[in-house]
Design a protein around this motif. Structure first.
Motif, PDB file in Angstrom:
ATOM      1  N   ALA A 147      25.444  -3.282  30.749  1.00 38.51           N
ATOM      2  CA  ALA A 147      26.310  -2.972  29.609  1.00 38.51           C
ATOM      3  C   ALA A 147      27.706  -2.586  30.064  1.00 38.51           C
ATOM      4  CB  ALA A 147      25.695  -1.837  28.789  1.00 38.51           C
ATOM      5  N   LEU A 148      27.838  -2.116  31.301  1.00 36.69           N
ATOM      6  CA  LEU A 148      29.133  -1.738  31.845  1.00 36.69           C
ATOM      7  C   LEU A 148      29.824  -2.897  32.550  1.00 36.69           C
ATOM      8  CD1 LEU A 148      28.041   1.663  33.467  1.00 36.69           C
ATOM      9  CD2 LEU A 148      28.912   1.270  31.153  1.00 36.69           C
ATOM     10  N   VAL A 149      29.070  -3.927  32.905  1.00 36.37           N
ATOM     11  CA  VAL A 149      29.593  -5.012  33.734  1.00 36.37           C
ATOM     12  C   VAL A 149      29.854  -6.291  32.948  1.00 36.37           C
ATOM     13  CG1 VAL A 149      29.028  -6.544  35.660  1.00 36.37           C
ATOM     14  CG2 VAL A 149      28.557  -4.098  35.838  1.00 36.37           C
ATOM     15  N   LEU A 150      28.898  -6.698  32.118  1.00 37.28           N
ATOM     16  CA  LEU A 150      28.982  -8.004  31.462  1.00 37.28           C
ATOM     17  C   LEU A 150      30.077  -8.126  30.394  1.00 37.28           C
ATOM     18  CD1 LEU A 150      25.233  -9.088  31.118  1.00 37.28           C
ATOM     19  CD2 LEU A 150      26.963  -9.904  32.732  1.00 37.28           C
ATOM     20  N   PHE A 216      35.059   5.100  28.910  1.00 36.92           N
ATOM     21  CA  PHE A 216      34.697   5.053  27.494  1.00 36.92           C
ATOM     22  C   PHE A 216      33.450   4.211  27.252  1.00 36.92           C
ATOM     23  CE2 PHE A 216      35.209   3.428  23.113  1.00 36.92           C
ATOM     24  CZ  PHE A 216      35.183   4.646  22.443  1.00 36.92           C
ATOM     25  N   ASP A 217      33.319   3.082  27.977  1.00 39.34           N
ATOM     26  CA  ASP A 217      32.133   2.251  27.768  1.00 39.34           C
ATOM     27  C   ASP A 217      30.865   2.999  28.172  1.00 39.34           C
ATOM     28  OD1 ASP A 217      32.835   2.259  30.413  1.00 39.34           O
ATOM     29  OD2 ASP A 217      32.775   0.086  30.685  1.00 39.34           O
ATOM     30  N   ILE A 222      25.752   4.062  27.378  1.00 37.88           N
ATOM     31  CA  ILE A 222      24.772   4.720  28.230  1.00 37.88           C
ATOM     32  C   ILE A 222      24.260   5.992  27.545  1.00 37.88           C
ATOM     33  CG2 ILE A 222      24.335   5.747  30.476  1.00 37.88           C
ATOM     34  CD1 ILE A 222      24.877   2.744  30.549  1.00 37.88           C
ATOM     35  N   ASN A 223      22.933   6.092  27.446  1.00 35.44           N
ATOM     36  CA  ASN A 223      22.317   7.250  26.812  1.00 35.44           C
ATOM     37  C   ASN A 223      21.674   8.204  27.818  1.00 35.44           C
ATOM     38  OD1 ASN A 223      22.917   6.144  24.224  1.00 35.44           O
ATOM     39  ND2 ASN A 223      21.094   4.846  24.348  1.00 35.44           N
ATOM     40  N   LEU A 228      24.870   7.672  33.881  1.00 37.92           N
ATOM     41  CA  LEU A 228      26.291   7.777  33.551  1.00 37.92           C
ATOM     42  C   LEU A 228      27.154   7.452  34.769  1.00 37.92           C
ATOM     43  CD1 LEU A 228      26.582  11.058  31.445  1.00 37.92           C
ATOM     44  CD2 LEU A 228      26.831   8.716  30.621  1.00 37.92           C
ATOM     45  N   PRO A 229      28.214   6.644  34.603  1.00 32.57           N
ATOM     46  CA  PRO A 229      29.165   6.457  35.709  1.00 32.57           C
ATOM     47  C   PRO A 229      29.967   7.729  35.933  1.00 32.57           C
ATOM     48  CG  PRO A 229      29.932   5.333  33.734  1.00 32.57           C
ATOM     49  CD  PRO A 229      28.552   5.832  33.433  1.00 32.57           C
ATOM     50  N   LEU A 230      30.596   7.827  37.084  1.00 37.94           N
ATOM     51  CA  LEU A 230      31.259   9.068  37.489  1.00 37.94           C
ATOM     52  C   LEU A 230      32.345   9.500  36.512  1.00 37.94           C
ATOM     53  CD1 LEU A 230      31.591  11.291  39.594  1.00 37.94           C
ATOM     54  CD2 LEU A 230      33.197   9.809  40.804  1.00 37.94           C
ATOM     55  N   GLN A 231      33.184   8.570  36.088  1.00 37.00           N
ATOM     56  CA  GLN A 231      34.292   8.946  35.210  1.00 37.00           C
ATOM     57  C   GLN A 231      33.794   9.473  33.872  1.00 37.00           C
ATOM     58  OE1 GLN A 231      37.246   9.152  36.276  1.00 37.00           O
ATOM     59  NE2 GLN A 231      37.007   8.070  38.205  1.00 37.00           N
TER      60      GLN A 231
END
Length: 299
Positions: A147-150, A216-217, A222-223, A228-231
């Motif tokens: 969901a963060l890449v595509l 933001f994405d 992400i739930n 969760l990514p670092l930012q």
């Protein structure tokens, strides 16, 4: 006016003025960063009173300890590393495969103008947050790294940049490769890519920075906390403590929290998040200007 030094090239007043302006611009960019670093190493009172300039006041590392003591910090850090690796590889692969045919003459690629219209349209318009969210949800990508890449797999600006760079490569090189029996894929891999290191390094830097800084994405797709990514994780951190948390603290922990303010904590978050990019940028910087200039010029 011209300043001359024995045995060296003469330096004009214009060059001196340009150098001075560049140094001034560099300081304008550097001073806020130094101030942020100084605040992150200062105590709560000094930061709140605005006494911190370019050097820490009452040095302490409470902000960094508050971040690094969290196990979630390291989980999110590795999620971001994974995202950068996967996202950059996907971005670069699709950008190259799209830019190469679009750089060809319309006589060789007759559908080029239709694809160019699509590319230009995508630069100006997008579906928006709600349609993107519905698309990710319907594809069952929610709460996954995909969901963060595509959603940003094909960066259109990078495609145009690399396409124009490919156009600057002499046709004679491609014709020589065809005479030697090379197919289009071999021409791309053995002729175009080796000659496009500056553009590729520039685009790679864009992709890395984009994936690393995005937050933001992660908030909308992400739930799970561990994904969760670092930012996104850093952006969600707070310093506020409720009475129950304070009651369970040791005197040492209470003393440390008293030294920690939102200003010092947020400054520490900014410093931690920008370190990886600062470490990567020097290795790609020498290609940056060449890639931008040559990729932006169309003959």
């Amino acid at each position: 006016m011209v300043v001359s030094v024995k045995g060296k090239r003469k330096v004009s007043a214009t060059e001196v003025l340009i150098g001075f302006l560049l140094i001034l611009c560099g300081l304008v960019c550097l001073i806020p960063i130094l101030n942020t670093v100084a605040i992150s190493f200062s105590d709560k009172t000094s930061a709140a009173m605005g006494r911190v300039g370019l050097w820490p006041v009452n040095f302490n590392m409470a902000g960094y300890r508050a971040i690094l003591e969290e196990n979630q910090f390291f989980q999110s850090f590795f999620v971001s590393i994974k995202r950068v690796a996967m996202g950059t590889a996907l971005n670069m692969s699709l950008t190259i495969l799209m830019a190469y045919p679009l750089s060809k003459d319309p006589r060789k690629f007759r559908a080029k103008k239709y694809y160019m219209w699509i590319v230009i349209f995508l630069m100006m318009f997008n579906g928006g947050i709600v349609p993107n969210f519905m698309l990710v949800k319907n594809l069952n990508l929610m709460d996954t790294i995909w969901a963060l890449v595509l959603p940003g797999a094909v960066p259109v600006f990078n495609v145009i940049l690399l396409m124009n760079f490919f156009k600057g490569i002499p046709d004679s090189l491609e014709e020589a490769a065809v005479i030697d029996g090379a197919n289009p894929l071999q021409i791309l891999l053995k002729v175009f890519l080796p000659m496009s290191k500056a553009a590729l390094a520039t685009i790679t830097l864009f992709c890395i920075v984009n994936h690393w800084n995005a937050f933001f994405d992660g908030k909308i797709y992400i739930n799970s906390l561990e994904k969760l990514p670092l930012q996104t994780y850093i952006q969600s951190l707070v310093v506020d403590l409720n009475p129950e948390q304070m009651a369970s603290m040791t005197p040492e922990q209470m003393s440390e929290q008293m030294q920690l303010s939102s200003l010092t904590f947020n400054s520490a978050k900014v410093v931690v998040s920008m370190l990886p990019i600062l470490l990567i940028y020097p290795f790609l910087q020498k290609y940056f200007v060449t890639g931008i200039v040559m990729g932006a010029v169309k003959e």
